[in-house]
Design an enzyme around this catalytic site. Structure first.
Site, PDB file in Angstrom:
ATOM      1  N   SER A  83       0.832  -1.203   0.000  1.00 22.07           N
ATOM      2  CA  SER A  83       0.000   0.000   0.000  1.00 22.07           C
ATOM      3  C   SER A  83       0.873   1.262   0.000  1.00 22.07           C
ATOM      4  CB  SER A  83      -0.964  -0.029   1.198  1.00 22.07           C
ATOM      5  OG  SER A  83      -1.989   0.925   1.047  1.00 22.07           O
ATOM      6  N   ASP A 290      -8.359  -5.379  -6.087  1.00 23.11           N
ATOM      7  CA  ASP A 290      -8.153  -4.152  -5.309  1.00 23.11           C
ATOM      8  C   ASP A 290      -8.692  -2.942  -6.063  1.00 23.11           C
ATOM      9  OD1 ASP A 290      -7.350  -2.390  -3.353  1.00 23.11           O
ATOM     10  OD2 ASP A 290      -5.234  -2.424  -3.913  1.00 23.11           O
ATOM     11  N   HIS A 349      -6.620  -6.022  -1.785  1.00 24.30           N
ATOM     12  CA  HIS A 349      -5.527  -5.131  -1.405  1.00 24.30           C
ATOM     13  C   HIS A 349      -4.416  -5.862  -0.650  1.00 24.30           C
ATOM     14  CE1 HIS A 349      -3.815  -1.182  -0.761  1.00 24.30           C
ATOM     15  NE2 HIS A 349      -3.756  -1.373   0.553  1.00 24.30           N
TER      16      HIS A 349
END
Length: 372
Positions: A83, A290, A349
């Site tokens: 991330s 994601d 994610h």
């Protein structure tokens, strides 16, 4: 280990330490169980990188890790982040390399940074903004789009203005006020319709599940937060009494600080290109489901990276092709001259959590230096 319920940790056969020695770092300072004795803090990645380079250097020379021979020839450091790690990790790896000059002057062996792995990473918001259209309005994630057609039309019309603003105010010349304004417009047009519908920003196929312990859409699966909050767990881990208490997976204080400093809007692809020029391999991988760090955006970002990299022509000549695990399609990949991009089917994610077997296979093939 995995912590899937209240009964505590259980062995995870797909843990990454099946294939490597793994060190997790709580950073920047004041995140997780990390702390500063005199109240120091950081609010930009460049300052955090200085801390990481110093820490890695101290760690590699520590007598507590002598049995690992970390500085012996052939030992390789692979740095990975997820991330916002797309912003962190390229700068951290660069700082470790730059710190080698100080190590050599002091009579120490340089640290070999072999590769950087960016999992669903934020490297450049402008690339992700264009991907928001693809992930909501096309079959890019592998599912039929559910965003209203009228919304998709509006997004497509707003996208050129969004990208022009980010390029002019955040990249060509960094104007903090102008950059925040440009991002706010992009967020309203490209991201807000999805969020306002209550959908999961980390997986387009699932509803968003929040809990009292965690506000992320993985909330109901975050049993590790309660486990790490136990006094017995913190005692066993040796957590300093000064920072014991309820564990937070994300620090709101540090998040605000990085937003206010405008670090959040900076790009990292120049660092990625520089690492590639120094022989550091780079893998950008994405869970295909994601939303927030979407795979079409990450692939576009890899195209931006090659603009300032000498390996451009070879990478441009590649095309996406499928890779498999146990004879089953696991995702798509492309690679040339040390730069690789890969997707993992069915993952969101947090790809190693969603698809642990496939993610471990991806890691192993990357560490071995072969094709996917």
């Amino acid at each position: 280990c995995l912590i899937l319920d209240e009964s505590g940790p259980k062995r995870n056969p797909y843990s990454w330490n099946e294939k490597a020695n793994v060190l997790y770092i709580h950073q920047p300072v004041n995140v997780g169980f990390s702390y500063a004795e005199h109240g120091e803090s950081v609010s930009i990645t460049e300052d955090a990188a200085v801390d990481i380079a110093a820490f890695i250097s101290i760690l590699f020379d520590s007598e507590h890790f002598e049995h690992l021979n970390l500085t012996s020839p052939g030992r390789r450091l692979h740095m990975t982040g997820e991330s916002y790690g797309g912003r962190y990790t390229p700068l951290f790896a660069s700082a470790v390399l730059d710190h080698n000059a100080i190590r050599v002057q002091g009579g120490h062996e340089p640290i070999t940074v072999a590769s950087v792995m960016l999992g669903n990473g934020l490297v450049d918001w402008s690339a992700l903004m264009s991907g928001f259209y693809d992930i909501q309005c096309t079959t890019a994630p592998g599912v039929i789009p559910t965003t209203p057609v009228s919304t998709c039309v509006r997004m497509k019309q707003a996208l050129p203005r969004c990208l022009k603003g980010l390029q002019g105010m955040c990249i060509d010349v960094f104007d903090k006020i102008g950059c925040i304004a440009a991002y706010s417009f992009c967020q309203a047009e490209m991201m807000a319709p999805y969020s306002s519908a209550g959908r999961n920003r980390y997986d387009v196929t699932k509803p968003c599940e929040r809990t009292e312990d965690d506000s992320s859409c993985y909330g109901k699966q975050m049993h590790f937060i309660r486990y790490l909050s136990l006094n017995s767990t913190q005692e066993e881990l040796g957590v300093d009494p000064a920072v014991r208490g309820p564990f937070q997976s994300c620090s709101r204080t540090e998040s605000v600080a990085f937003h206010e400093s405008a670090d959040y809007f900076r790009v990292s692809y120049d660092y990625v290109a520089s690492l590639l020029e120094r022989g550091v391999r780079v893998l950008a991988y994405n869970g295909a489901y994601d939303f927030v760090c979407n795979w079409p955006g990450t692939q576009r970002c890899s195209s931006i990276i090659i603009l300032s990299w000498s390996g451009t022509s070879a990478y441009r000549a590649t095309e996406l092709q499928e890779w498999e695990v146990d004879g089953q399609p696991a995702g798509q990949w492309r690679s040339a001259n040390g730069l690789a991009f890969a997707t993992i089917y069915g993952a969101g994610h947090m790809a190693p959590f969603d698809k642990p077997k496939e993610s471990l296979a991806l890691l192993q093939r990357w560490l071995e230096g072969g094709a996917f």
